[in-house]
Design a protein around this motif. Structure first.
Motif, PDB file in Angstrom:
ATOM      1  N   ASP A  81       0.858  -1.185   0.000  1.00  0.00           N
ATOM      2  CA  ASP A  81       0.000   0.000   0.000  1.00  0.00           C
ATOM      3  C   ASP A  81       0.896   1.237   0.000  1.00  0.00           C
ATOM      4  N   GLY A  82       0.504   2.249  -0.730  1.00  0.00           N
ATOM      5  CA  GLY A  82       1.312   3.458  -0.712  1.00  0.00           C
ATOM      6  C   GLY A  82       0.984   4.405  -1.837  1.00  0.00           C
ATOM      7  N   LYS A  83       2.002   5.131  -2.263  1.00  0.00           N
ATOM      8  CA  LYS A  83       1.855   6.144  -3.292  1.00  0.00           C
ATOM      9  C   LYS A  83       2.970   5.952  -4.318  1.00  0.00           C
ATOM     10  N   VAL A  84       2.651   6.219  -5.598  1.00  0.00           N
ATOM     11  CA  VAL A  84       3.673   6.113  -6.649  1.00  0.00           C
ATOM     12  C   VAL A  84       4.619   7.299  -6.505  1.00  0.00           C
ATOM     13  N   GLY A  85       5.875   7.008  -6.144  1.00  0.00           N
ATOM     14  CA  GLY A  85       6.839   8.075  -5.928  1.00  0.00           C
ATOM     15  C   GLY A  85       7.631   8.439  -7.168  1.00  0.00           C
ATOM     16  N   ALA A  86       7.875   7.458  -8.053  1.00  0.00           N
ATOM     17  CA  ALA A  86       8.665   7.710  -9.261  1.00  0.00           C
ATOM     18  C   ALA A  86       8.410   6.597 -10.273  1.00  0.00           C
ATOM     19  N   ILE A  87       8.595   6.939 -11.538  1.00  0.00           N
ATOM     20  CA  ILE A  87       8.494   5.964 -12.626  1.00  0.00           C
ATOM     21  C   ILE A  87       9.758   6.079 -13.462  1.00  0.00           C
ATOM     22  N   ASP A  88      10.407   4.952 -13.735  1.00  0.00           N
ATOM     23  CA  ASP A  88      11.635   4.912 -14.525  1.00  0.00           C
ATOM     24  C   ASP A  88      11.274   4.860 -16.009  1.00  0.00           C
ATOM     25  N   CYS A  89      11.452   5.992 -16.709  1.00  0.00           N
ATOM     26  CA  CYS A  89      11.087   6.067 -18.133  1.00  0.00           C
ATOM     27  C   CYS A  89      11.853   5.054 -18.971  1.00  0.00           C
ATOM     28  N   HIS A  90      13.140   4.919 -18.701  1.00  0.00           N
ATOM     29  CA  HIS A  90      13.980   4.012 -19.480  1.00  0.00           C
ATOM     30  C   HIS A  90      13.531   2.568 -19.319  1.00  0.00           C
ATOM     31  N   LEU A  91      13.210   2.165 -18.107  1.00  0.00           N
ATOM     32  CA  LEU A  91      12.807   0.790 -17.861  1.00  0.00           C
ATOM     33  C   LEU A  91      11.431   0.482 -18.455  1.00  0.00           C
ATOM     34  N   ILE A  92      10.505   1.411 -18.334  1.00  0.00           N
ATOM     35  CA  ILE A  92       9.180   1.226 -18.939  1.00  0.00           C
ATOM     36  C   ILE A  92       9.314   1.052 -20.448  1.00  0.00           C
ATOM     37  N   ALA A  93      10.183   1.835 -21.058  1.00  0.00           N
ATOM     38  CA  ALA A  93      10.407   1.714 -22.502  1.00  0.00           C
ATOM     39  C   ALA A  93      10.979   0.343 -22.853  1.00  0.00           C
ATOM     40  N   ARG A  94      11.913  -0.158 -22.055  1.00  0.00           N
ATOM     41  CA  ARG A  94      12.510  -1.468 -22.315  1.00  0.00           C
ATOM     42  C   ARG A  94      11.470  -2.580 -22.207  1.00  0.00           C
ATOM     43  N   ILE A  95      10.619  -2.508 -21.207  1.00  0.00           N
ATOM     44  CA  ILE A  95       9.589  -3.540 -21.028  1.00  0.00           C
ATOM     45  C   ILE A  95       8.633  -3.534 -22.224  1.00  0.00           C
ATOM     46  N   ALA A  96       8.237  -2.349 -22.669  1.00  0.00           N
ATOM     47  CA  ALA A  96       7.333  -2.243 -23.819  1.00  0.00           C
ATOM     48  C   ALA A  96       7.977  -2.816 -25.080  1.00  0.00           C
ATOM     49  N   ARG A  97       9.269  -2.568 -25.252  1.00  0.00           N
ATOM     50  CA  ARG A  97       9.955  -3.101 -26.433  1.00  0.00           C
ATOM     51  C   ARG A  97      10.069  -4.624 -26.362  1.00  0.00           C
ATOM     52  N   LEU A  98      10.329  -5.152 -25.176  1.00  0.00           N
ATOM     53  CA  LEU A  98      10.394  -6.610 -25.041  1.00  0.00           C
ATOM     54  C   LEU A  98       9.045  -7.253 -25.344  1.00  0.00           C
ATOM     55  N   ALA A  99       7.969  -6.530 -25.070  1.00  0.00           N
ATOM     56  CA  ALA A  99       6.628  -7.043 -25.400  1.00  0.00           C
ATOM     57  C   ALA A  99       6.397  -7.091 -26.899  1.00  0.00           C
ATOM     58  N   GLY A 100       7.222  -6.349 -27.672  1.00  0.00           N
ATOM     59  CA  GLY A 100       7.107  -6.389 -29.133  1.00  0.00           C
ATOM     60  C   GLY A 100       6.987  -5.050 -29.813  1.00  0.00           C
ATOM     61  N   ALA A 101       6.790  -3.968 -29.037  1.00  0.00           N
ATOM     62  CA  ALA A 101       6.677  -2.638 -29.642  1.00  0.00           C
ATOM     63  C   ALA A 101       8.066  -2.174 -30.121  1.00  0.00           C
ATOM     64  N   PRO A 102       8.150  -1.458 -31.247  1.00  0.00           N
ATOM     65  CA  PRO A 102       7.068  -0.969 -32.097  1.00  0.00           C
ATOM     66  C   PRO A 102       6.759  -1.867 -33.289  1.00  0.00           C
ATOM     67  N   MET A 103       7.544  -2.946 -33.475  1.00  0.00           N
ATOM     68  CA  MET A 103       7.326  -3.800 -34.643  1.00  0.00           C
ATOM     69  C   MET A 103       5.928  -4.404 -34.618  1.00  0.00           C
ATOM     70  N   GLU A 104       5.500  -4.828 -33.426  1.00  0.00           N
ATOM     71  CA  GLU A 104       4.129  -5.295 -33.258  1.00  0.00           C
ATOM     72  C   GLU A 104       3.310  -4.106 -32.768  1.00  0.00           C
ATOM     73  N   LYS A 105       2.466  -3.587 -33.629  1.00  0.00           N
ATOM     74  CA  LYS A 105       1.771  -2.335 -33.327  1.00  0.00           C
ATOM     75  C   LYS A 105       0.924  -2.419 -32.051  1.00  0.00           C
ATOM     76  N   GLY A 106       0.352  -3.573 -31.761  1.00  0.00           N
ATOM     77  CA  GLY A 106      -0.516  -3.701 -30.595  1.00  0.00           C
ATOM     78  C   GLY A 106       0.204  -3.965 -29.299  1.00  0.00           C
ATOM     79  N   ALA A 107       1.522  -4.121 -29.349  1.00  0.00           N
ATOM     80  CA  ALA A 107       2.296  -4.386 -28.137  1.00  0.00           C
ATOM     81  C   ALA A 107       2.591  -3.088 -27.403  1.00  0.00           C
ATOM     82  N   GLY A 108       2.746  -3.192 -26.085  1.00  0.00           N
ATOM     83  CA  GLY A 108       3.098  -2.008 -25.312  1.00  0.00           C
ATOM     84  C   GLY A 108       2.604  -2.093 -23.888  1.00  0.00           C
ATOM     85  N   ILE A 109       2.461  -0.940 -23.273  1.00  0.00           N
ATOM     86  CA  ILE A 109       2.062  -0.848 -21.873  1.00  0.00           C
ATOM     87  C   ILE A 109       0.958   0.179 -21.704  1.00  0.00           C
ATOM     88  N   ASP A 110      -0.062  -0.184 -20.947  1.00  0.00           N
ATOM     89  CA  ASP A 110      -1.132   0.729 -20.562  1.00  0.00           C
ATOM     90  C   ASP A 110      -0.875   1.136 -19.112  1.00  0.00           C
TER      91      ASP A 110
END
Length: 495
Positions: A423-452
């Motif tokens: 339980d808590g509050k979101v203190g920070a989000i790592d832009c670089h890491l979020i981008a890496r996770i989205a790319r591993l999911a298949g973005a941008p080659m797979e248009k529907g891949a990514g993170i919501d």
């Protein structure tokens, strides 16, 4: 003389030629000497790296195979007879050696290096040597020379209007797809904004990737001229019109090495804007702990470098420092980002406010270039054009002009939610890491891949509640992304 035969092997960015080991009367030592060869037919000439083939079934006697890049760049039909000869090392490599020693190169030396790179006369190793040497030390004059040289070797767009505006973000912030909102706002106002964008290289989506969800972006220079004449704008892939092509070659080596110095960044961006015919440019520099620019001191240095080069090449710039502490919008990846963009343009109540506000602010800065507007009126005008639906109408006309996609793309059906550990509050989000996770999911080659993204910085979250949802179009892509997210989610949740 040998007949060319296309070989369906992608060797990007290199030209590669294939010869059978036992054909043509060459011995092994001669093959080794001909590691790089020149292939000629009349005025058509390319240099290619030679690969030796031992499979006798892939090429017939008297044939030379050309990989996909080499065949396309030579521009001759299959079966054409060509001659081959040993390729001499480019004379401009002497300049690279001097740069490695720490010398300062003059404008002519840099221009010679860039010409040879654009003609694919350099191997990736030689390009890497040049990039690393420049990363170690580069003067502002060398940065200016590099900008001019890269703009000079490719195509150039010319426009009838004396005022041609543009907007560019240096990148590094997931979901920051403001250009697709800025362009229709500016077009609706009546300014010329021919936006050419690159595809993503290390990010989960570029403007061209996201726009391609909605419309065709592979547009010729002639068609771009027609669309801009009618709609005041275009949102197209710059690779088709070969703006600053040497930059694309440099990037292909730069990114795997993670070389991204301010000098090379400025030369890359400004050369493409110069080639695109821009006269006035707004540059967005996000500043944040996981952005490309980490602090105010770095941001000011980069801003001054942009301003120096722009003043020398005749482009008016307005450099804006923005918040780069977290992703913008909710979607990360082409389909999810296109969803957010259209929600903003439609004035949907649930549209991401941060994306809308940043886009309106940047559009206002672009509109401030209009001499018909009083100083500071740009922001008000941009907000009016968005709220009235004029920007949406401009975007819909642009999609129709470029050619709408026949199939509606959707988020990937393979999903996984990453949950809060406490339980808590979101203190920070790592832009670089979020981008890496989205790319591993298949973005941008797979248009529907990514993170919501379901939570942003400052949001309260309960243990077990979802922070974000990963989308993939395959189980494999989802597994890759889940594995990285499990080791580090990219979210800092504090009690």
């Amino acid at each position: 003389m040998l007949k060319i035969r296309p070989v369906a092997i992608d060797t990007y960015p290199e030209n590669t030629a294939f010869l059978p080991r036992s054909d043509g009367g060459y011995g092994a030592e001669q093959f080794q000497a001909l590691r790089k060869i020149e292939i000629c037919h009349a005025s058509n000439t390319i240099l290619a790296t030679l690969a030796i083939m031992d499979d006798k079934h892939l090429l017939r006697p008297g044939e030379i195979g050309l990989g996909e890049q080499a065949f396309r760049r030579l521009g001759l039909p299959a079966g054409t007879e060509v001659s081959i000869s040993q390729a001499m090392p480019p004379a401009s490599l002497d300049g690279v050696r001097r740069k490695i020693r720490g010398d300062t190169l003059d404008d002519a030396e840099i221009a010679s290096i860039i010409r040879d790179i654009s003609r694919f006369r350099y191997s990736p190793m030689e390009i890497a040597a040049f990039l690393v040497a420049c990363a170690a030390f580069m003067t502002t004059q060398e940065t200016l020379a590099l900008t001019r040289a890269m703009a000079d070797v490719g195509g150039k767009l010319k426009w009838s209007s004396p005022l041609v505006v543009d907007k560019h973000c240096i990148g590094g912030i997931p979901g920051n797809r403001t250009s697709m909102i800025v362009v229709p706002i500016v077009a609706a106002h009546g300014l010329i904004i021919p936006k050419t964008s690159s595809r993503a290289i290390t990010s989960p989506s570029g403007t061209a990737d996201t726009m391609e969800v909605l419309a065709n972006v592979d547009i010729s220079a002639e068609r771009m001229q027609e669309i801009v004449a009618k709609e005041n704008a275009v949102l197209a892939w710059g690779g088709r019109v070969k703006l600053s092509p040497a930059d694309d070659v440099l990037i292909s080596v730069e990114r795997p090495l993670r070389i991204d110095t301010f000098e090379q960044m400025v030369a890359s961006i400004m050369s493409k804007k110069l080639a695109a015919g821009s006269t006035h440019l707004v540059i967005d520099i996000p500043v944040g702990p996981t952005a490309k620019v980490r602090n105010q001191t770095e941001a000011v240095r980069l801003r001054k470098l942009f301003e120096y080069v722009a003043s020398k090449v005749g482009i008016v710039v307005d450099v804006v420092l923005t918040d780069g502490s977290q992703p913008i919008g909710r979607g990360v990846g082409p389909v999810l980002e296109a969803r957010d963009v259209m929600a903003v343009l439609r004035n949907d109540p649930g549209a991401p406010a941060d994306l809308r506000d940043r886009a309106v602010m940047l559009a206002g800065r672009v509109l401030d270039f209009d001499p018909q507007l009083k100083g500071g009126e740009g922001h008000v005008r941009a907000a009016e054009l968005l709220a009235s639906g004029a920007a949406l109408a401009a975007m819909e006309r642009l999609i129709a002009a470029q050619g709408p996609q026949g199939v509606t793309a959707r988020p990937g059906a393979f999903e996984h939610e990453v949950i809060a550990p406490i339980d808590g509050k979101v203190g920070a989000i790592d832009c670089h890491l979020i981008a890496r996770i989205a790319r591993l999911a298949g973005a941008p080659m797979e248009k529907g891949a990514g993170i919501d993204l379901l939570c942003k910085v400052g949001d309260a979250i309960g243990k077990g509640e979802p922070l974000y949802r990963i989308h993939a179009t395959s189980q494999t892509g989802l597994d890759f992304a889940r594995e990285l997210a499990a080791s580090s989610s990219g979210y800092d949740v504090t009690a």
